[in-house]
Design a protein around this motif. Structure first.
Motif, short mmCIF file in Angstrom:
data_model
loop_
_atom_site.label_atom_id
_atom_site.label_comp_id
_atom_site.label_asym_id
_atom_site.label_seq_id
_atom_site.Cartn_x
_atom_site.Cartn_y
_atom_site.Cartn_z
N MET A 59 0.83 -1.18 0.00
CA MET A 59 0.00 0.00 0.00
C MET A 59 0.88 1.25 0.00
N ILE A 60 0.39 2.27 -0.65
CA ILE A 60 1.08 3.56 -0.68
C ILE A 60 0.16 4.59 -0.04
N GLN A 61 0.72 5.34 0.90
CA GLN A 61 -0.03 6.43 1.54
C GLN A 61 0.81 7.70 1.48
N VAL A 62 0.18 8.77 1.13
CA VAL A 62 0.80 10.09 1.17
C VAL A 62 -0.03 10.90 2.16
N GLU A 63 0.65 11.47 3.17
CA GLU A 63 -0.06 12.20 4.22
C GLU A 63 0.44 13.63 4.33
N ASP A 64 -0.45 14.58 4.05
CA ASP A 64 -0.19 16.02 4.23
C ASP A 64 1.15 16.45 3.63
N LEU A 65 1.37 16.07 2.37
CA LEU A 65 2.64 16.32 1.69
C LEU A 65 2.72 17.75 1.17
N HIS A 66 3.83 18.41 1.50
CA HIS A 66 4.09 19.79 1.06
C HIS A 66 5.46 19.86 0.41
N LYS A 67 5.52 20.59 -0.72
CA LYS A 67 6.81 20.83 -1.38
C LYS A 67 6.77 22.16 -2.08
N THR A 68 7.80 22.97 -1.84
CA THR A 68 7.95 24.24 -2.55
C THR A 68 9.33 24.28 -3.19
N PHE A 69 9.42 25.00 -4.29
CA PHE A 69 10.69 25.28 -4.93
C PHE A 69 10.81 26.79 -4.98
N GLY A 70 11.66 27.34 -4.11
CA GLY A 70 11.74 28.79 -3.99
C GLY A 70 10.42 29.32 -3.44
N ASP A 71 9.81 30.25 -4.16
CA ASP A 71 8.51 30.80 -3.75
C ASP A 71 7.33 30.05 -4.35
N HIS A 72 7.62 29.06 -5.19
CA HIS A 72 6.56 28.34 -5.90
C HIS A 72 6.09 27.11 -5.11
N LYS A 73 4.84 27.17 -4.62
CA LYS A 73 4.26 26.04 -3.90
C LYS A 73 3.74 25.04 -4.92
N VAL A 74 4.27 23.82 -4.88
CA VAL A 74 3.89 22.80 -5.85
C VAL A 74 2.90 21.82 -5.23
N LEU A 75 3.22 21.30 -4.06
CA LEU A 75 2.32 20.38 -3.35
C LEU A 75 1.92 21.04 -2.04
N THR A 76 0.62 21.12 -1.80
CA THR A 76 0.14 21.79 -0.58
C THR A 76 -0.86 20.89 0.14
N GLY A 77 -0.35 20.02 0.97
CA GLY A 77 -1.23 19.18 1.79
C GLY A 77 -1.86 18.02 1.04
N ILE A 78 -1.10 17.36 0.18
CA ILE A 78 -1.62 16.25 -0.61
C ILE A 78 -1.82 15.02 0.28
N ASN A 79 -2.98 14.38 0.15
CA ASN A 79 -3.30 13.13 0.83
C ASN A 79 -3.76 12.14 -0.23
N LEU A 80 -3.23 10.93 -0.15
CA LEU A 80 -3.56 9.91 -1.14
C LEU A 80 -3.33 8.54 -0.53
N THR A 81 -4.25 7.62 -0.79
CA THR A 81 -4.07 6.23 -0.38
C THR A 81 -4.30 5.35 -1.60
N VAL A 82 -3.33 4.49 -1.89
CA VAL A 82 -3.44 3.53 -2.99
C VAL A 82 -3.34 2.15 -2.35
N PRO A 83 -4.47 1.44 -2.22
CA PRO A 83 -4.45 0.11 -1.61
C PRO A 83 -3.60 -0.88 -2.42
N ALA A 84 -3.03 -1.84 -1.74
CA ALA A 84 -2.23 -2.88 -2.40
C ALA A 84 -3.05 -3.57 -3.47
N GLY A 85 -2.45 -3.81 -4.61
CA GLY A 85 -3.10 -4.52 -5.70
C GLY A 85 -4.00 -3.66 -6.57
N SER A 86 -4.11 -2.38 -6.25
CA SER A 86 -4.99 -1.52 -7.04
C SER A 86 -4.16 -0.70 -8.04
N THR A 87 -4.86 -0.05 -8.94
CA THR A 87 -4.24 0.82 -9.93
C THR A 87 -4.73 2.24 -9.68
#
Length: 123
Positions: A1-29
């Motif tokens: 399983m893949i889980q992304v919890e409250d992911l944030h990423k900026t490059f300089g002043d550019h906010k690219v990811l702001t609080g991303i949440n995602l769950t991909v259960p095992a065996g799914s697409t």
């Protein structure tokens, strides 16, 4: 399983990811869709540990990969396959050599054993 919890990423002043949440259960697409510059590639690079987030977690099979060192991350990466948007074949190799390349480069399989498994020789 893949889980992304409250992911944030900026490059300089550019906010690219702001609080991303995602769950991909095992065996799914899962398909990640979005416009150009919306952060799809940045998200995927976080999911295989090529980028470190400013904050948040990326959990693969129950383990947060964000604090992992290089060797542990390589073990995780070996379980993934990914083709980037601008990917291309190595033009100095045949199609077979391109397909066998990950076996040779990550597992150290000699070319002859890869060719033997496939029933084809290296051209």
């Amino acid at each position: 399983m893949i889980q992304v919890e409250d992911l944030h990423k900026t490059f300089g002043d550019h906010k690219v990811l702001t609080g991303i949440n995602l769950t991909v259960p095992a065996g799914s697409t899962c398909v990640i869709l979005g416009g150009s510059g919306s952060g799809k590639t940045v998200l995927m690079k976080h999911m295989i540990g090529l980028l470190k987030p400013d904050s948040g977690k990326v959990i693969i099979d129950g383990e947060d990969i964000v604090p992992m060192g290089v060797e542990a991350l390589q073990q995780v990466r070996n379980t993934f396959g990914m083709v980037f948007q601008a990917a291309a074949l190595f033009d100095s190799m045949t199609v077979f050599e391109n397909v066998a390349f990950p076996c040779v480069s990550t597992r150290g399989s000699p070319r002859t054993s890869s060719a033997r498994r496939s029933g084809r020789g290296w051209i």
